[in-house]
Design a protein around this motif. Structure first.
Motif, PDB file in Angstrom:
ATOM      1  N   GLY A   5       0.779  -1.230   0.000  1.00 28.20           N
ATOM      2  CA  GLY A   5       0.000   0.000   0.000  1.00 28.20           C
ATOM      3  C   GLY A   5       0.812   1.282   0.000  1.00 28.20           C
ATOM      4  O   GLY A   5       0.242   2.369   0.103  1.00 28.20           O
ATOM      5  N   LEU A   6       2.148   1.184  -0.091  1.00 30.92           N
ATOM      6  CA  LEU A   6       2.943   2.407  -0.165  1.00 30.92           C
ATOM      7  C   LEU A   6       2.550   3.183  -1.412  1.00 30.92           C
ATOM      8  O   LEU A   6       2.243   2.606  -2.449  1.00 30.92           O
ATOM      9  N   ILE A   7       2.568   4.480  -1.315  1.00 26.58           N
ATOM     10  CA  ILE A   7       2.200   5.324  -2.445  1.00 26.58           C
ATOM     11  C   ILE A   7       3.473   5.882  -3.075  1.00 26.58           C
ATOM     12  O   ILE A   7       4.312   6.466  -2.391  1.00 26.58           O
ATOM     13  N   MET A   8       3.587   5.690  -4.377  1.00 27.68           N
ATOM     14  CA  MET A   8       4.742   6.198  -5.105  1.00 27.68           C
ATOM     15  C   MET A   8       4.368   7.550  -5.718  1.00 27.68           C
ATOM     16  O   MET A   8       3.359   7.667  -6.392  1.00 27.68           O
ATOM     17  N   THR A   9       5.188   8.536  -5.456  1.00 28.71           N
ATOM     18  CA  THR A   9       5.029   9.842  -6.084  1.00 28.71           C
ATOM     19  C   THR A   9       6.252  10.080  -6.947  1.00 28.71           C
ATOM     20  O   THR A   9       7.378   9.979  -6.470  1.00 28.71           O
ATOM     21  N   ILE A  10       6.035  10.379  -8.203  1.00 26.31           N
ATOM     22  CA  ILE A  10       7.156  10.642  -9.100  1.00 26.31           C
ATOM     23  C   ILE A  10       7.395  12.137  -9.099  1.00 26.31           C
ATOM     24  O   ILE A  10       6.543  12.921  -9.473  1.00 26.31           O
ATOM     25  N   ASN A  11       8.577  12.507  -8.642  1.00 25.96           N
ATOM     26  CA  ASN A  11       8.947  13.897  -8.493  1.00 25.96           C
ATOM     27  C   ASN A  11      10.202  14.138  -9.328  1.00 25.96           C
ATOM     28  O   ASN A  11      11.107  13.313  -9.318  1.00 25.96           O
ATOM     29  N   PRO A  12      10.302  15.251 -10.044  1.00 27.07           N
ATOM     30  CA  PRO A  12      11.473  15.464 -10.889  1.00 27.07           C
ATOM     31  C   PRO A  12      12.758  15.764 -10.127  1.00 27.07           C
ATOM     32  O   PRO A  12      13.801  15.918 -10.730  1.00 27.07           O
ATOM     33  N   LEU A  13      12.715  15.842  -8.832  1.00 26.86           N
ATOM     34  CA  LEU A  13      13.926  16.125  -8.078  1.00 26.86           C
ATOM     35  C   LEU A  13      14.683  14.836  -7.777  1.00 26.86           C
ATOM     36  O   LEU A  13      14.096  13.812  -7.460  1.00 26.86           O
ATOM     37  N   THR A  14      15.994  14.882  -7.875  1.00 28.20           N
ATOM     38  CA  THR A  14      16.842  13.752  -7.553  1.00 28.20           C
ATOM     39  C   THR A  14      17.412  13.979  -6.161  1.00 28.20           C
ATOM     40  O   THR A  14      17.935  15.054  -5.882  1.00 28.20           O
ATOM     41  N   PRO A  15      17.316  12.988  -5.287  1.00 27.16           N
ATOM     42  CA  PRO A  15      17.898  13.177  -3.952  1.00 27.16           C
ATOM     43  C   PRO A  15      19.371  13.577  -4.054  1.00 27.16           C
ATOM     44  O   PRO A  15      20.134  13.017  -4.837  1.00 27.16           O
ATOM     45  N   HIS A  16      19.733  14.549  -3.258  1.00 23.20           N
ATOM     46  CA  HIS A  16      21.068  15.133  -3.266  1.00 23.20           C
ATOM     47  C   HIS A  16      22.153  14.069  -3.103  1.00 23.20           C
ATOM     48  O   HIS A  16      23.168  14.087  -3.798  1.00 23.20           O
ATOM     49  N   GLU A  17      21.949  13.124  -2.197  1.00 26.49           N
ATOM     50  CA  GLU A  17      22.946  12.092  -1.942  1.00 26.49           C
ATOM     51  C   GLU A  17      23.132  11.177  -3.153  1.00 26.49           C
ATOM     52  O   GLU A  17      24.229  10.697  -3.411  1.00 26.49           O
ATOM     53  N   VAL A  18      22.052  10.922  -3.886  1.00 21.90           N
ATOM     54  CA  VAL A  18      22.150  10.087  -5.087  1.00 21.90           C
ATOM     55  C   VAL A  18      23.027  10.782  -6.115  1.00 21.90           C
ATOM     56  O   VAL A  18      23.920  10.170  -6.710  1.00 21.90           O
ATOM     57  N   LEU A  19      22.798  12.067  -6.315  1.00 24.88           N
ATOM     58  CA  LEU A  19      23.582  12.818  -7.290  1.00 24.88           C
ATOM     59  C   LEU A  19      25.059  12.843  -6.894  1.00 24.88           C
ATOM     60  O   LEU A  19      25.934  12.614  -7.732  1.00 24.88           O
ATOM     61  N   LYS A  20      25.346  13.093  -5.628  1.00 24.23           N
ATOM     62  CA  LYS A  20      26.730  13.103  -5.169  1.00 24.23           C
ATOM     63  C   LYS A  20      27.381  11.739  -5.391  1.00 24.23           C
ATOM     64  O   LYS A  20      28.522  11.652  -5.833  1.00 24.23           O
ATOM     65  N   ASP A  21      26.638  10.676  -5.134  1.00 24.82           N
ATOM     66  CA  ASP A  21      27.148   9.323  -5.346  1.00 24.82           C
ATOM     67  C   ASP A  21      27.487   9.105  -6.819  1.00 24.82           C
ATOM     68  O   ASP A  21      28.534   8.554  -7.155  1.00 24.82           O
ATOM     69  N   TYR A  22      26.605   9.530  -7.706  1.00 26.39           N
ATOM     70  CA  TYR A  22      26.844   9.374  -9.140  1.00 26.39           C
ATOM     71  C   TYR A  22      28.091  10.134  -9.577  1.00 26.39           C
ATOM     72  O   TYR A  22      28.898   9.621 -10.345  1.00 26.39           O
ATOM     73  N   ILE A  23      28.249  11.355  -9.095  1.00 31.12           N
ATOM     74  CA  ILE A  23      29.421  12.159  -9.471  1.00 31.12           C
ATOM     75  C   ILE A  23      30.697  11.496  -8.948  1.00 31.12           C
ATOM     76  O   ILE A  23      31.692  11.379  -9.661  1.00 31.12           O
ATOM     77  N   GLN A  24      30.683  11.043  -7.684  1.00 25.01           N
ATOM     78  CA  GLN A  24      31.880  10.443  -7.094  1.00 25.01           C
ATOM     79  C   GLN A  24      32.263   9.130  -7.774  1.00 25.01           C
ATOM     80  O   GLN A  24      33.430   8.896  -8.059  1.00 25.01           O
ATOM     81  N   ARG A  25      31.295   8.263  -8.012  1.00 25.87           N
ATOM     82  CA  ARG A  25      31.586   6.942  -8.571  1.00 25.87           C
ATOM     83  C   ARG A  25      31.675   6.928 -10.085  1.00 25.87           C
ATOM     84  O   ARG A  25      32.316   6.062 -10.664  1.00 25.87           O
ATOM     85  N   GLY A  26      31.003   7.882 -10.716  1.00 28.89           N
ATOM     86  CA  GLY A  26      30.893   7.850 -12.169  1.00 28.89           C
ATOM     87  C   GLY A  26      32.029   8.536 -12.903  1.00 28.89           C
ATOM     88  O   GLY A  26      32.961   9.062 -12.306  1.00 28.89           O
ATOM     89  N   ARG A  27      31.918   8.490 -14.215  1.00 33.35           N
ATOM     90  CA  ARG A  27      32.865   9.135 -15.112  1.00 33.35           C
ATOM     91  C   ARG A  27      32.119  10.245 -15.852  1.00 33.35           C
ATOM     92  O   ARG A  27      31.130   9.987 -16.528  1.00 33.35           O
ATOM     93  N   ILE A  28      32.582  11.474 -15.721  1.00 32.16           N
ATOM     94  CA  ILE A  28      31.942  12.591 -16.410  1.00 32.16           C
ATOM     95  C   ILE A  28      32.450  12.592 -17.848  1.00 32.16           C
ATOM     96  O   ILE A  28      33.632  12.786 -18.093  1.00 32.16           O
ATOM     97  N   ASP A  29      31.545  12.351 -18.787  1.00 32.18           N
ATOM     98  CA  ASP A  29      31.920  12.260 -20.197  1.00 32.18           C
ATOM     99  C   ASP A  29      31.712  13.553 -20.970  1.00 32.18           C
ATOM    100  O   ASP A  29      32.390  13.794 -21.958  1.00 32.18           O
ATOM    101  N   GLU A  30      30.760  14.361 -20.523  1.00 35.40           N
ATOM    102  CA  GLU A  30      30.429  15.554 -21.309  1.00 35.40           C
ATOM    103  C   GLU A  30      29.785  16.605 -20.421  1.00 35.40           C
ATOM    104  O   GLU A  30      29.021  16.289 -19.517  1.00 35.40           O
TER     105      GLU A  30
END
Length: 168
Positions: A12-37
């Motif tokens: 019964g959890l309700i999913m809300t789709i919001n265009p905001l990305t959690p700050h910690e997720v973005l930081k994780d992507y930048i730290q672990r990922g490769r910036i290509d462009e």
């Protein structure tokens, strides 16, 4: 509908789709990922440029995009981007082109083999785009298969939740 299926699958959890990305997720992507462009985008064509290319001496609807795609990995300043994300540094000190005023900075980061695109101009309003085209099955009618969309969206939601410390 995806929201109803999610509720049925998650007690019964309700999913809300919001265009905001959690700050910690973005930081994780930048730290672990490769910036290509990195692309600096202005969402109009200034009058001086419109005059040079089209003979118009007024601002024109359209866009100008300057993309930086280095061949060498590690070219972009990840530490600088992290400082912008933390609010310790102004974005203009990181990306400043003489007389080019941009509205958006699209940053493409490859994480776990998937390209994620973020706008880093407004650190408090991160928007992410997740391209799931390769992961979604297409039906005989040429449209995405509903069950495939449910599976892929559930996977994306679980991945983002996990990185934000949310247990589903």
């Amino acid at each position: 509908m995806v929201v109803d299926r999610f509720a049925a699958d998650h007690n019964g959890l309700i999913m809300t789709i919001n265009p905001l990305t959690p700050h910690e997720v973005l930081k994780d992507y930048i730290q672990r990922g490769r910036i290509d462009e990195v692309s600096l985008v202005r969402h109009s064509i200034a009058s001086d440029i419109a005059d040079q290319f089209g003979g118009a001496s007024y601002e024109e609807a359209g866009a100008i995009e300057i993309s930086i795609k280095p061949k060498r990995r590690g070219f972009f300043d990840k530490d600088g981007i992290m400082e912008v994300l933390e609010g310790a540094r102004d974005i203009k000190s990181l990306y400043d082109l003489h007389d080019f005023h941009y509205d958006t900075i699209k940053t493409k980061v490859v994480v776990d083999g998937v390209t994620r695109t973020f706008d880093i101009v407004q650190p408090k309003r991160f928007r992410a785009s997740v391209n799931v085209t390769r992961d979604v099955s297409v039906g005989a009618d040429g449209h995405p298969d509903y069950n495939s969309l449910v599976i892929v969206s559930d996977s994306v939601i679980r991945g983002m939740a996990r990185k934000a410390g949310i247990v589903l």
